[in-house]
Design a protein around this motif. Structure first.
Motif, PDB file in Angstrom:
ATOM      1  N   GLN A 148      37.360   9.753 129.709  1.00  0.00           N
ATOM      2  CA  GLN A 148      38.926   9.108 129.899  1.00  0.00           C
ATOM      3  C   GLN A 148      39.140   8.363 128.405  1.00  0.00           C
ATOM      4  O   GLN A 148      40.246   8.671 127.831  1.00  0.00           O
ATOM      5  CB  GLN A 148      39.280   7.831 130.841  1.00  0.00           C
ATOM      6  CG  GLN A 148      40.558   7.721 131.120  1.00  0.00           C
ATOM      7  CD  GLN A 148      40.943   6.245 130.664  1.00  0.00           C
ATOM      8  OE1 GLN A 148      40.122   5.482 130.270  1.00  0.00           O
ATOM      9  NE2 GLN A 148      42.370   5.987 130.675  1.00  0.00           N
ATOM     10  N   GLY A 149      38.146   7.673 127.986  1.00  0.00           N
ATOM     11  CA  GLY A 149      38.482   7.236 126.617  1.00  0.00           C
ATOM     12  C   GLY A 149      38.391   8.421 125.261  1.00  0.00           C
ATOM     13  O   GLY A 149      39.474   8.161 124.512  1.00  0.00           O
ATOM     14  N   ILE A 150      37.770   9.337 125.626  1.00  0.00           N
ATOM     15  CA  ILE A 150      37.826  10.391 124.653  1.00  0.00           C
ATOM     16  C   ILE A 150      39.170  11.106 124.816  1.00  0.00           C
ATOM     17  O   ILE A 150      39.874  11.312 123.806  1.00  0.00           O
ATOM     18  CB  ILE A 150      36.845  11.454 124.827  1.00  0.00           C
ATOM     19  CG1 ILE A 150      35.438  10.896 124.620  1.00  0.00           C
ATOM     20  CG2 ILE A 150      37.071  12.689 123.982  1.00  0.00           C
ATOM     21  CD1 ILE A 150      33.952  11.727 125.031  1.00  0.00           C
ATOM     22  N   LEU A 151      39.841  11.425 125.898  1.00  0.00           N
ATOM     23  CA  LEU A 151      40.912  11.965 126.042  1.00  0.00           C
ATOM     24  C   LEU A 151      42.258  11.055 125.443  1.00  0.00           C
ATOM     25  O   LEU A 151      43.119  11.534 124.984  1.00  0.00           O
ATOM     26  CB  LEU A 151      41.294  12.043 127.415  1.00  0.00           C
ATOM     27  CG  LEU A 151      40.415  13.177 128.376  1.00  0.00           C
ATOM     28  CD1 LEU A 151      40.800  13.059 129.910  1.00  0.00           C
ATOM     29  CD2 LEU A 151      40.556  14.469 127.901  1.00  0.00           C
ATOM     30  N   ILE A 152      42.128   9.588 125.675  1.00  0.00           N
ATOM     31  CA  ILE A 152      43.211   8.715 125.042  1.00  0.00           C
ATOM     32  C   ILE A 152      43.124   8.770 123.632  1.00  0.00           C
ATOM     33  O   ILE A 152      44.062   8.768 122.970  1.00  0.00           O
ATOM     34  CB  ILE A 152      42.942   7.346 125.870  1.00  0.00           C
ATOM     35  CG1 ILE A 152      43.464   7.423 127.227  1.00  0.00           C
ATOM     36  CG2 ILE A 152      43.947   6.603 124.879  1.00  0.00           C
ATOM     37  CD1 ILE A 152      44.730   7.544 127.526  1.00  0.00           C
ATOM     38  N   GLU A 153      41.857   8.655 123.039  1.00  0.00           N
ATOM     39  CA  GLU A 153      41.591   8.195 121.533  1.00  0.00           C
ATOM     40  C   GLU A 153      41.748   9.486 120.786  1.00  0.00           C
ATOM     41  O   GLU A 153      41.909   9.443 119.566  1.00  0.00           O
ATOM     42  CB  GLU A 153      40.307   7.534 121.499  1.00  0.00           C
ATOM     43  CG  GLU A 153      40.451   6.288 122.079  1.00  0.00           C
ATOM     44  CD  GLU A 153      38.980   5.522 121.898  1.00  0.00           C
ATOM     45  OE1 GLU A 153      38.161   6.040 121.362  1.00  0.00           O
ATOM     46  OE2 GLU A 153      38.711   4.416 122.948  1.00  0.00           O
ATOM     47  N   GLN A 154      41.237  10.732 121.430  1.00  0.00           N
ATOM     48  CA  GLN A 154      41.177  11.867 120.395  1.00  0.00           C
ATOM     49  C   GLN A 154      42.028  13.109 120.884  1.00  0.00           C
ATOM     50  O   GLN A 154      42.777  13.616 120.109  1.00  0.00           O
ATOM     51  CB  GLN A 154      39.555  12.359 120.699  1.00  0.00           C
ATOM     52  CG  GLN A 154      38.693  11.298 119.809  1.00  0.00           C
ATOM     53  CD  GLN A 154      37.240  11.947 119.683  1.00  0.00           C
ATOM     54  OE1 GLN A 154      37.106  12.977 119.898  1.00  0.00           O
ATOM     55  NE2 GLN A 154      36.244  10.954 119.506  1.00  0.00           N
ATOM     56  N   LEU A 155      41.965  13.196 122.195  1.00  0.00           N
ATOM     57  CA  LEU A 155      42.890  14.454 122.663  1.00  0.00           C
ATOM     58  C   LEU A 155      44.546  13.925 122.706  1.00  0.00           C
ATOM     59  O   LEU A 155      44.978  15.204 121.921  1.00  0.00           O
ATOM     60  CB  LEU A 155      42.441  14.911 123.971  1.00  0.00           C
ATOM     61  CG  LEU A 155      43.242  15.901 124.546  1.00  0.00           C
ATOM     62  CD1 LEU A 155      42.769  17.129 124.072  1.00  0.00           C
ATOM     63  CD2 LEU A 155      43.159  16.106 126.167  1.00  0.00           C
ATOM     64  N   LEU A 156      44.859  13.146 122.989  1.00  0.00           N
ATOM     65  CA  LEU A 156      46.515  12.928 122.913  1.00  0.00           C
ATOM     66  C   LEU A 156      46.928  12.638 121.572  1.00  0.00           C
ATOM     67  O   LEU A 156      47.932  13.423 121.145  1.00  0.00           O
ATOM     68  CB  LEU A 156      46.582  11.646 123.847  1.00  0.00           C
ATOM     69  CG  LEU A 156      46.668  11.686 125.287  1.00  0.00           C
ATOM     70  CD1 LEU A 156      46.990  10.621 126.137  1.00  0.00           C
ATOM     71  CD2 LEU A 156      47.134  12.968 125.710  1.00  0.00           C
ATOM     72  N   PRO A 157      46.163  11.962 120.548  1.00  0.00           N
ATOM     73  CA  PRO A 157      46.696  12.097 119.159  1.00  0.00           C
ATOM     74  C   PRO A 157      46.670  13.564 118.762  1.00  0.00           C
ATOM     75  O   PRO A 157      47.620  13.756 117.881  1.00  0.00           O
ATOM     76  CB  PRO A 157      45.756  11.037 118.640  1.00  0.00           C
ATOM     77  CG  PRO A 157      45.118  10.295 119.647  1.00  0.00           C
ATOM     78  CD  PRO A 157      45.029  11.100 120.698  1.00  0.00           C
ATOM     79  N   HIS A 158      45.745  14.197 119.012  1.00  0.00           N
ATOM     80  CA  HIS A 158      45.430  15.770 118.566  1.00  0.00           C
ATOM     81  C   HIS A 158      46.917  16.386 119.047  1.00  0.00           C
ATOM     82  O   HIS A 158      47.556  17.123 118.332  1.00  0.00           O
ATOM     83  CB  HIS A 158      44.200  16.210 118.844  1.00  0.00           C
ATOM     84  CG  HIS A 158      44.353  17.713 118.547  1.00  0.00           C
ATOM     85  ND1 HIS A 158      44.032  18.392 117.390  1.00  0.00           N
ATOM     86  CD2 HIS A 158      44.724  18.853 119.545  1.00  0.00           C
ATOM     87  CE1 HIS A 158      43.968  19.657 117.508  1.00  0.00           C
ATOM     88  NE2 HIS A 158      44.324  19.920 118.697  1.00  0.00           N
ATOM     89  N   ALA A 183      36.849  20.795 117.133  1.00  0.00           N
ATOM     90  CA  ALA A 183      36.045  19.630 117.148  1.00  0.00           C
ATOM     91  C   ALA A 183      35.992  19.314 118.830  1.00  0.00           C
ATOM     92  O   ALA A 183      35.195  18.653 119.395  1.00  0.00           O
ATOM     93  CB  ALA A 183      36.076  18.912 116.307  1.00  0.00           C
ATOM     94  N   LEU A 184      37.188  19.457 119.476  1.00  0.00           N
ATOM     95  CA  LEU A 184      37.642  18.877 120.894  1.00  0.00           C
ATOM     96  C   LEU A 184      37.205  19.832 121.927  1.00  0.00           C
ATOM     97  O   LEU A 184      37.037  19.496 122.794  1.00  0.00           O
ATOM     98  CB  LEU A 184      38.980  18.645 120.947  1.00  0.00           C
ATOM     99  CG  LEU A 184      39.481  17.305 120.456  1.00  0.00           C
ATOM    100  CD1 LEU A 184      41.223  17.210 120.072  1.00  0.00           C
ATOM    101  CD2 LEU A 184      39.226  16.064 121.116  1.00  0.00           C
ATOM    102  N   ARG A 185      37.046  21.257 121.512  1.00  0.00           N
ATOM    103  CA  ARG A 185      36.822  22.111 122.397  1.00  0.00           C
ATOM    104  C   ARG A 185      35.359  21.812 123.322  1.00  0.00           C
ATOM    105  O   ARG A 185      35.464  22.010 124.655  1.00  0.00           O
ATOM    106  CB  ARG A 185      36.714  23.435 121.762  1.00  0.00           C
ATOM    107  CG  ARG A 185      36.631  24.591 122.924  1.00  0.00           C
ATOM    108  CD  ARG A 185      36.786  25.927 122.127  1.00  0.00           C
ATOM    109  NE  ARG A 185      38.026  26.458 122.445  1.00  0.00           N
ATOM    110  CZ  ARG A 185      38.397  27.006 123.738  1.00  0.00           C
ATOM    111  NH1 ARG A 185      37.340  26.918 124.849  1.00  0.00           N
ATOM    112  NH2 ARG A 185      39.317  27.609 123.927  1.00  0.00           N
TER     113      ARG A 185
END
Length: 789
Positions: A675-685, A644-646
């Motif tokens: 930047q919000g997507i990176l913080i909220e979704q990518l880093l937790p993943h 889903a992140l790809r």
């Protein structure tokens, strides 16, 4: 046909099992008579049991002679006659019991090893539910013809190949592929016979008869493999061992008789040499290996193929459909206007729902995989060779060639996009919205995620040379070969060229050819072992190949080679250890320390041990097969999140592309969203991968610290994301200067590059360790992450 056990009745006993019961009862009766003092009665019962054993032994010898084989059954017959002549009646009865036990063990072990092959036949459906004018009618399977509308009820096996006509269907393809994760099919998707309906009832349109469907082909392959299991070259090698062993037994028997003058001692030597594990262990091990391969979704057509697979040295591979997925897929989205990548794809895919073009299908599939909500277009016009245009919602959309998509665009607007596509060997589909250039979608036939690991694993199993034989241009083939570590590339090959290459490569060792198309059929037949990808390949390649992958996963070839090599090791070990133990027992009996009765019991133990050892080929020793259900669920969840992140990688690059020297507030807002997507979704993943998934990977690989390098990549990704946040906080969003914009662009491109590489490494190195269907996600996990605008 359902088995007897399935109907609640015990399966009828085999002849060997009935012979075992008779021999056991007679031997026990003689022992009872002997204990109560009726010695003569006991001798008569035991002598009768001995003579009863002579018949089967003589029949086995005659059967071997008819096949021009000299078996160790000669020793069994000699031992029976010897015990009768020397009045060692109890020993003779034990030998008869031993022979019956060995044959019964062999029959039972073989039946157990063939369990998966039998199950294929047993689960074949007999009736279908066909939609007719009178309603839903039950018909014989043989009555189905292409075009019939069928209903598959909950838990039923899909009877014939077809296409789904309901909104969606959830099926379990484990019987075909070995995968136990349900797969969701949408309207129009192909449904293969043999899979099971794991969801609600659905309708399907038959596209083949039962005889021409996938499952019927699998059953035919399984029957061919089962029939040929005992004809492996190693079984013939075992027959040669049997000749040497027979000679050794004869010499030892004569020596014991001549040196001791005691015929009983000579009979004892014959007893411990009867019957040799040679006639039992090798067929059981090879049949077990074939059964194990079937459980992994690989149908191996016989024991000879299994042995040849274990010996293969040269690997030859087709490219399209074998090393690559064989269908165009979206690899990049380039935006040149105000529309973000996800919206550009959504508008293009909404329009292309009305097109049957292969590239249009790829766009629609990608949009649905990414969870985008497609609209129904209207006023659609399609011009073959140019493109499609129409209205989607409130916007007029055009998809196709640059001149067609936006004829009034400024000259050269597509040049940079074409250059990027040419560098990557990709195709371009241009998109315009409301007459203005919006960007382009780049498509390519991507390399299979499991291809690199498969080739490396095959090299670990003895492959010394990897050759690509492709009909594509040499430059295209070489770009794939570089990624996968292929030794030799042969491009622009015709089917005849492929056959010649296989013949020439045989000089380097036994050849293993993998292909999927009709143009590969002749080369597959020419190779020492031809493996067809039957899950998506042609019927011609599957029919001519020696083995067929029933799942669209290349790594199953490595599994099959591992199984083949382990099976041959176990077969050889069982035979040689059995011979060694028998020779030791013959020596002990020759010096008078092992009476005939005790020797018969000892040989019984040797035979049982050899058969049980041979059955080890049926079971797995690989760590990934022992992964707990909780580990598997965790892996599926993280892999689904990863998928889903790809698409967010496209947003990173598109956002960087949109940053001009003096960006407008809208462009800066896009950077903030990314930047919000990176913080909220990518880093937790990434954190979840490092803490939860990577320990599972290390357990599977058996190497502590194997994921350390990837963990370092996580740290670098987090550092860059944090740096992006600090940079944004220090920039005036209304009036950023050129230096600030350059730093932003550099950071976004850097994140795009490292994430693209990192995702690819994880998919190739780690995700392929888990048994998930290639190119699909578990039904319950798709769309777990929210798609961001």
């Amino acid at each position: 046909m359902p088995s007897a056990e399935a109907d609640g009745h015990r399966a009828p006993r085999s002849i060997s099992e009935r012979a075992l019961l008779v021999a056991g009862a007679a031997t026990a009766s003689g022992i009872v008579a002997w204990l109560v003092g009726a010695r003569q009665v006991a001798d008569v019962v035991w002598a009768s049991t001995t003579l009863v054993g002579v018949g089967p032994a003589a029949w086995w010898i005659w059967s071997s002679v008819r096949r021009r084989r000299l078996g160790v059954d000669v020793i069994a017959l000699a031992a029976l006659l010897g015990t009768f002549l020397t009045r060692e009646f109890l020993a003779g009865a034990v030998i008869s019991l031993m022979l019956a036990t060995g044959r019964a063990l062999e029959d039972r072990a073989t039946r157990r090893a063939r369990r998966e092959l039998r199950a294929l036949r047993d689960r074949s459906p007999r009736h279908v539910h066909r939609v007719e004018a009178a309603g839903l009618i039950s018909r014989e399977l043989a009555d189905v013809v292409p075009g019939d509308l069928l209903v598959v009820q909950i838990g039923e096996v899909i009877p014939v190949d077809g296409r789904v006509e309901s909104t969606a269907a959830v099926i379990d393809e484990s019987a075909l592929t070995g995968e136990h994760v349900p797969v969701e099919l949408a309207t129009g998707d192909p449904a293969r016979s043999g899979a099971t309906n794991a969801g609600a009832p659905f309708r399907m349109r038959a596209t083949a008869t039962a005889a021409d469907s996938t499952y019927a082909g699998i059953v035919r392959l399984a029957e061919a493999a089962e029939a040929d299991a005992a004809n492996a070259a190693f079984v013939r090698l075992a027959d040669r061992y049997a000749g040497l062993f027979l000679l050794a037994a004869a010499v030892a028997t004569i020596a014991a008789w001549v040196l001791s003058g005691d015929a009983t001692r000579a009979v004892a030597v014959l007893v411990v040499a009867t019957p040799c594990p040679l006639v039992l262990a090798a067929p059981v091990a090879i049949t077990s290996g074939i059964s194990r391969a079937a459980s992994r979704g690989v149908i191996v057509k016989g024991g000879t193929v299994l042995e040849q697979l274990a010996r293969s040295k040269v690997l030859l591979l087709d490219k399209t459909g074998t090393l690559t997925l064989g269908r165009p897929s979206v690899v990049d989205i380039v935006t040149t206007g105000p529309w973000p990548a996800s919206e550009l794809l959504r508008y293009a895919a909404s329009l292309d729902q009305m097109s049957s073009h292969v590239l249009a299908t790829a766009l629609v599939r990608t949009a649905r995989d990414r969870g985008l909500s497609l609209q129904q277009p209207d006023l659609v016009e399609e011009v073959p060779g140019a493109g499609t245009r129409g209205r989607v919602g409130d916007h007029f959309v055009a998809v196709g060639k640059a001149a067609w998509a936006a004829a009034n665009a400024a000259p050269g607007w597509a040049s940079a996009i074409r250059r990027r596509a040419q560098l990557d060997g990709a195709l371009t589909v241009f998109v315009a919205i409301d007459g203005q250039p919006a960007g382009a979608v780049l498509l390519d036939d991507p390399v299979r995620p499991d291809a690199s690991r498969t080739i490396r694993t095959l090299r670990q199993h003895g492959i010394t040379r990897a050759v690509m034989v492709s009909g594509d241009r040499s430059s295209t083939a070489e770009s794939v070969a570089v990624l996968l570590g292929i030794d030799v590339v042969r491009g622009e090959c015709s089917p005849a060229d492929k056959v010649d290459i296989v013949r020439n490569e045989r000089a380097h060792g036994p050849t293993l050819m993998i292909g999927d198309g009709v143009n590969d059929a002749a080369a597959l037949a020419e190779a020492d072992v031809g493996v067809a990808i039957g899950g998506t390949g042609s019927v011609a390649s599957a029919e001519t190949a020696d083995a067929v992958l029933m799942t669209d996963r290349l790594d199953r070839v490595a599994d099959a080679m591992h199984i083949a090599q382990r099976t041959m090791r176990i077969a050889r070990q069982s035979v040689l250890v059995g011979i060694g133990l028998s020779l030791v027992a013959m020596g002990i009996a020759g010096v008078g320390l092992l009476p005939p009765v005790v020797g018969a019991l000892a040989q019984e133990g040797i035979d049982a041990a050899a058969i049980l050892n041979a059955l080890r080929a049926r079971f797995s020793t690989r760590r990934r097969d022992a992964m707990s259900p909780a580990d598997a669920d965790l892996a599926r969840r993280i892999i689904a999140d990863h998928a889903a992140l790809r698409p967010r990688l496209d947003d990173l690059r598109a956002t960087a592309d949109a940053l001009s020297a003096r960006p407008d507030p809208g462009a800066m807002a896009r950077v903030r969203r990314v930047q919000g997507i990176l913080i909220e979704q990518l880093l937790p993943h990434e954190l979840s991968e490092g803490r939860e998934l990577y320990p599972i990977v290390e357990r599977i690989l058996g190497i502590e610290g194997a994921t350390a390098t990837m963990g370092r990549a996580h740290a670098e990704i987090e550092r860059l994301v944090r740096r992006l946040g600090r940079l944004l906080d220090s920039i005036d969003p209304e009036h950023p200067d050129e230096g600030d914009v350059g730093d932003l662009r550099q950071l976004l491109y850097g994140l795009h590059a490292i994430l693209t590489l990192h995702f690819a490494q994880e998919e190739e190195e780690y995700f392929t360790l888990f048994d998930l269907p290639a190119g699909s996600q578990p039904v319950e996990e798709v769309g777990q992450l929210e798609a961001s605008p």
